[in-house]
Write a protein that holds these residues in place. Sequence first.
Motif, PDB file in Angstrom:
ATOM      1  N   ALA A 126       6.489   2.494  -2.672  1.00 11.92           N
ATOM      2  CA  ALA A 126       5.605   1.444  -2.724  1.00 11.92           C
ATOM      3  C   ALA A 126       6.369   0.195  -2.947  1.00 11.92           C
ATOM      4  N   THR A 155       3.728   4.984   0.247  1.00 14.41           N
ATOM      5  CA  THR A 155       3.773   4.646   1.522  1.00 14.41           C
ATOM      6  C   THR A 155       3.046   5.849   2.339  1.00 14.41           C
ATOM      7  N   TYR A 156       2.705   5.728   3.099  1.00 12.24           N
ATOM      8  CA  TYR A 156       1.884   6.597   3.890  1.00 12.24           C
ATOM      9  C   TYR A 156       1.823   6.134   5.597  1.00 12.24           C
ATOM     10  N   GLN A 159      -4.515   7.242   7.317  1.00 11.02           N
ATOM     11  CA  GLN A 159      -5.594   7.060   6.420  1.00 11.02           C
ATOM     12  C   GLN A 159      -5.519   8.076   5.400  1.00 11.02           C
ATOM     13  N   GLU A 161      -3.418  10.142   4.620  1.00 13.42           N
ATOM     14  CA  GLU A 161      -2.374  11.003   3.628  1.00 13.42           C
ATOM     15  C   GLU A 161      -2.508   9.555   2.242  1.00 13.42           C
ATOM     16  N   ARG A 162      -3.106   8.580   2.827  1.00 14.35           N
ATOM     17  CA  ARG A 162      -3.172   7.223   2.001  1.00 14.35           C
ATOM     18  C   ARG A 162      -4.247   7.933   0.839  1.00 14.35           C
ATOM     19  N   ASP A 163      -5.530   8.459   1.101  1.00 10.67           N
ATOM     20  CA  ASP A 163      -6.562   9.205   0.274  1.00 10.67           C
ATOM     21  C   ASP A 163      -6.447  10.363  -0.146  1.00 10.67           C
ATOM     22  N   TYR A 180       2.298   1.527  -6.500  1.00 11.08           N
ATOM     23  CA  TYR A 180       1.211  -0.657  -5.356  1.00 11.08           C
ATOM     24  C   TYR A 180       2.535  -1.409  -5.857  1.00 11.08           C
ATOM     25  N   TYR A 193      -3.456   1.136   5.461  1.00 12.24           N
ATOM     26  CA  TYR A 193      -3.488   2.767   4.644  1.00 12.24           C
ATOM     27  C   TYR A 193      -1.531   2.646   4.943  1.00 12.24           C
ATOM     28  N   ASN A 196       0.549   0.861  -0.353  1.00 15.31           N
ATOM     29  CA  ASN A 196      -0.400   0.238  -1.378  1.00 15.31           C
ATOM     30  C   ASN A 196      -0.139  -1.082  -2.382  1.00 15.31           C
ATOM     31  N   ASP A 206      -8.389   4.494  -7.384  1.00 16.08           N
ATOM     32  CA  ASP A 206      -6.995   6.175  -6.989  1.00 16.08           C
ATOM     33  C   ASP A 206      -6.839   6.417  -8.873  1.00 16.08           C
TER      34      ASP A 206
END
Length: 392
Positions: A126, A155-156, A159, A161-163, A180, A193, A196, A206
């Motif tokens: 990110a 990075t993902y 959604q 994966e991101r969560d 981030y 997603y 970040n 998070d």
Amino acid sequence: MKKVLAMLISMVFLLSACGKEEQTYTATAGKPVPEVKTVKMAVVGDIMVHDYQYNEAYDPATDTYNFMHNFQDAKKYFEGNDLVIGNLELTFGGTDRPYSSFPCFNTPDSFLDAVKDAGFNLLTTANNHSMDTGKAGVIRTLDKLDEYGIEHFGTYRSQKERDTIFYKEVNGITFAFLSYTYSTNGIPVPDDYLVNLLDADLMTADIREARQNADVVVVMPHMGNEYEEYPRDVFVEWADLMFEAGADIVLASHPHVLQKMEYRKVDHGNGEHDGFIIYSLGNFISSQTTPPRNASIILHLTVEQVAEEAPNVTEVSFVPIWTQFRNAADENYFVVRSVTERLSLSQAEKDAQIRPKDQKRLEEIHHETASFLLGREIPFSEMQEEYIFPKN
């Protein structure tokens, strides 16, 4: 009869002992020795590949790129560490588009050969160059990292994966890693997603979630003003917010130069313990060859957990490094070097490897790095390959 009685008593004691779990006692207090878990981390800053690096690595005879020499001198400082972490500030967008550097990085896949060989096993992705080759480039970069067995966060591909917060258990200690970025350089992010972004609500939520499941929460924000050697108040406030939300360690990047570091006393309801922050790790490798952008460190952190107590950052040390970009023959040659190791060479060895003006630069880097981070003058008579960062 006495001998028989003694034998019976001995057997009773032996049988009794066999039915109990073995315990370890200290020699002095007669109490069980508490379990100590230890994790060692090596961390570097920005990993970048500019045009000069492409050109030097390119072999026209085979139409291939070879970056393997870049980290051969530095990799020994990663050995013995459980985690070797850096900021991958580029993308692997593939050959459907030309290889490129600033303002949009598309790097040959073969650069990963050098990254993997050096020992990197965890990268934050990110940063403001995450979207340089679009959504497809974000996804392909993650696919290539997976192919090389290098874990990643920031990075993902979806959604889901991101969560899903990235947790990693190392030697019995559970870490959470989050990252981030303040920006993607104005390149639109078609799906939230993918990257970040440095958003207070998102980041706080998070970190708080990670705090519920991890022993140590590590946050790697991409923030700060480029080329400034001290963090502005706004970035100190962002770091404070991270610690308040539940972070134990903050490892920041983006300014491309070193900024200060410090221990932090933190308490997330599990007892006060030692955390740590560095406001900018600077460049690890790049073609940003003007001072002070060609000077940085390899940061070493030791995290210890005693029994069920909160883990502490028990030791911080650093190796001053320099990116050599031209050899003694004045040819492009990109290698990350230990400053002290180069300064310790004989004059004949220096002359064979390093241009005279770079020899002078090495002396400057020693002062800029060691004296700056330690907060006192470090004369050459006290020069060390690696410096311990003191707890105040």
